[in-house]
Design a protein around this motif. Structure first.
Motif: not given
Length: 212
Positions: A146-160
């Protein structure tokens, strides 16, 4: 031999929601693992503004899915989602949320997907909102996601983006033009399964799959 089922989907796809009664049962098959791969079919250039014509088309299609699968498409959804002319039809935020779950608690990604679909099609919630998605994940106890979804970081966006890339490569390889799609892999062998035949008779389809 262990089999992997690669499930290609989009969280805004009504037919993918229609498969909700089948997917949990796939994981119960002996020697089978289920791998979720969002395709981003309705994100980026696939996203669009909701208008009356598209809403009418979607609702007519949704009623067909409901008759065939028994999955609920509520009046809340019709009024508050299809009736909303301000928010875009865009699966990007929900896809990012699912990637956040895949990074933080991967065994619960299917549960999160089904909760997101229920929020849209039954509760009429806005799953194009990062805040709404974060609240939903908090409600499931998936606080890190939830925390990463609310403020997506570069790692999350890259993995996506990496997950979308893998899904799109499979779609191109097997000449697939829509979702849901299911690819079974056993060793080096891979084949597309016809998921559409599972809607009217899930148990018969599962029996056929188990016999492969």
């Amino acid at each position: 031999m262990q089999k992997t089922l690669h499930y290609l989907f989009d969280p805004l796809c009504g037919w993918c929601y229609g498969a909700g009664a089948i997917l949990p049962r796939l994981r119960e098959l002996p020697g089978v693992s289920l791998a979720l791969l969002p395709t981003g079919l309705f994100s980026d250039e696939g996203a669009r503004q909701m208008d009356a014509a598209f809403a009418g088309y979607a609702w007519a299609n949704d009623q067909r899915i409901e008759r065939l699968t028994g999955q609920t498409f509520s009046q809340h959804y019709r009024q508050h989602v299809l009736g909303d002319r301000e928010r875009r039809f865009d699966s990007g935020p929900a896809t990012v949320a699912l990637t956040a779950v895949s990074l933080t608690d991967p065994t619960r990604e299917l549960e999160a997907l089904m909760a997101i679909q229920h929020a849209r099609y039954v509760d009429g919630s806005d799953i194009t909102s990062h805040t709404c998605l974060a609240d939903l994940l908090h409600g499931l106890g998936l606080d890190a996601a939830a925390a990463r979804t609310e403020l997506p970081d570069a790692e999350l966006l890259g993995a996506n983006q990496a997950r979308l890339g893998r899904a799109r490569t499979l779609m191109q390889e097997f000449d697939l033009h829509g979702v849901p799609a299911l690819i079974v892999q056993s060793g080096a062998r891979r084949a597309v399964l016809d998921l559409s035949t599972a809607y009217p008779n899930p148990q018969a389809w599962l029996n056929q799959l188990a016999a492969i």
